[in-house]
Design a protein around this motif. Structure first.
Motif, PDB file in Angstrom:
ATOM      1  N   THR A   2       0.847  -1.181   0.000  1.00  0.00           N
ATOM      2  CA  THR A   2       0.000   0.000   0.000  1.00  0.00           C
ATOM      3  C   THR A   2       0.886   1.237   0.000  1.00  0.00           C
ATOM      4  O   THR A   2       2.032   1.197   0.442  1.00  0.00           O
ATOM      5  N   ILE A   3       0.327   2.320  -0.500  1.00  0.00           N
ATOM      6  CA  ILE A   3       1.078   3.568  -0.525  1.00  0.00           C
ATOM      7  C   ILE A   3       0.482   4.544   0.467  1.00  0.00           C
ATOM      8  O   ILE A   3      -0.717   4.495   0.752  1.00  0.00           O
ATOM      9  N   ARG A  19       3.879  12.115  -0.777  1.00  0.00           N
ATOM     10  CA  ARG A  19       3.572  11.001   0.126  1.00  0.00           C
ATOM     11  C   ARG A  19       4.770  10.788   1.042  1.00  0.00           C
ATOM     12  O   ARG A  19       5.907  11.000   0.632  1.00  0.00           O
ATOM     13  N   ALA A  38       2.982   7.991  -6.492  1.00  0.00           N
ATOM     14  CA  ALA A  38       2.481   6.616  -6.369  1.00  0.00           C
ATOM     15  C   ALA A  38       3.402   5.610  -7.049  1.00  0.00           C
ATOM     16  O   ALA A  38       3.303   4.412  -6.792  1.00  0.00           O
ATOM     17  N   TRP A  40       6.337   4.943  -6.513  1.00  0.00           N
ATOM     18  CA  TRP A  40       7.316   4.347  -5.600  1.00  0.00           C
ATOM     19  C   TRP A  40       6.650   3.419  -4.596  1.00  0.00           C
ATOM     20  O   TRP A  40       7.155   3.226  -3.489  1.00  0.00           O
ATOM     21  N   GLU A  41       5.542   2.793  -4.981  1.00  0.00           N
ATOM     22  CA  GLU A  41       4.817   1.888  -4.090  1.00  0.00           C
ATOM     23  C   GLU A  41       5.733   0.818  -3.499  1.00  0.00           C
ATOM     24  O   GLU A  41       5.640   0.477  -2.327  1.00  0.00           O
ATOM     25  N   TYR A  44       8.168   2.608  -0.498  1.00  0.00           N
ATOM     26  CA  TYR A  44       7.727   3.176   0.785  1.00  0.00           C
ATOM     27  C   TYR A  44       7.834   2.154   1.916  1.00  0.00           C
ATOM     28  O   TYR A  44       8.498   2.390   2.933  1.00  0.00           O
TER      29      TYR A  44
END
Length: 269
Positions: A2-3, A19, A38, A40-41, A44
């Protein structure tokens, strides 16, 4: 995976969405021509147990505002990134830049070296700033015509298919098209203008930071000769090739990318 949810900061001339996950030394990811926070899901969660992981939507991308001038240059993106550092209270960070993002983080390092701990360039591109004015103008017209001739979905799929290694699965193409190449036309063309005027070799002059360059074996956007030339322009840079991937290893081989970044940070810090 999940992001993190998006957050927003008014940085004066522009609002930036970003984020963030984790605590510790900041690890900042800067996307390329296609992309947003997003993209770079796979990073993270992988790094949030030991770093403060941050990814932005660059100006004109995702949920961020656009430049008022349709002809920004790399220094404009660097200025916004410096403002984001200020707003987030970041004194210094590990910087990671993909493709065009590699030029942005290189320029940031040249101008704000004290705020950079080390540098990782993922398939950084050279920019077209060494070409003559007429050729650069033609590149801008050609890319605008390509955008005008395709729907947003068709353009995203076309760029995703070219970015991924030959033979990529339909599911991976769809993921890359939906996340990394779902663009906003004006913001994309602003970034393309900055790319046509950019020269990464000029930005790298004098940089003495520990640097990792990650290249994809089947990259059809950033060629092997250009990638090696960029790495060779940085004293002591490490050069690693990821087998079986194209231009977006954070989609194609996130575990390999994460391992290379981990090994690099452990070696230099």
């Amino acid at each position: 995976m999940t992001i993190p949810e998006q957050q927003y900061l008014d940085l004066g001339p522009i609002t930036i969405a970003f984020r963030e996950k984790g605590t510790g030394t900041p690890l900042v990811f800067i996307h390329g021509m296609g992309g947003n926070s997003a993209a770079w899901e796979g990073q993270y969660s992988a790094f949030a147990d030991r770093y403060r992981v941050i990814g932005w939507d660059g100006p004109g991308y995702g949920a961020s505002g656009e430049f008022t001038d349709d002809r920004p240059v790399i220094a404009d993106y660097v200025d916004v990134l410096a403002r984001l550092f200020d707003a987030l209270g970041i004194e210094a960070a590990h910087l990671v830049g993909h493709s065009l993002g590699g030029i942005i983080v290189s320029a940031f390092t040249r101008l704000h070296g004290k705020r950079v701990l080390d540098l990782a360039l993922i398939q950084a591109v050279t920019g077209y700033g060494r070409e003559n004015t007429a050729r650069r103008a033609n590149r801008n017209l050609e890319r605008k015509a390509e955008l005008d001739g395709l729907s947003a979905d068709a353009f995203a799929r076309h760029r995703a298919e070219r970015a991924l290694a030959p033979g990529a699965s339909a599911a991976l193409i769809e993921q890359a098209a939906t996340v990394s190449y779902a663009i906003r036309k004006r913001g994309y063309l602003q970034a393309w203008h900055a790319l046509t005027a950019a020269d990464i070799f000029a930005e790298l002059k004098g940089i003495d930071k520990s640097t990792l360059f990650i290249a994809g074996e089947h990259d059809r956007i950033a060629g092997d000769d250009d990638c090696r030339a960029i790495a060779e322009a940085i004293s002591g840079a490490r050069y690693r090739v990821v087998a079986g991937v194209g231009h977006v290893p954070h989609f194609e081989a996130p575990d390999v990318l994460n391992r290379l970044l981990d090994e690099f940070h452990l070696a230099v810090n």
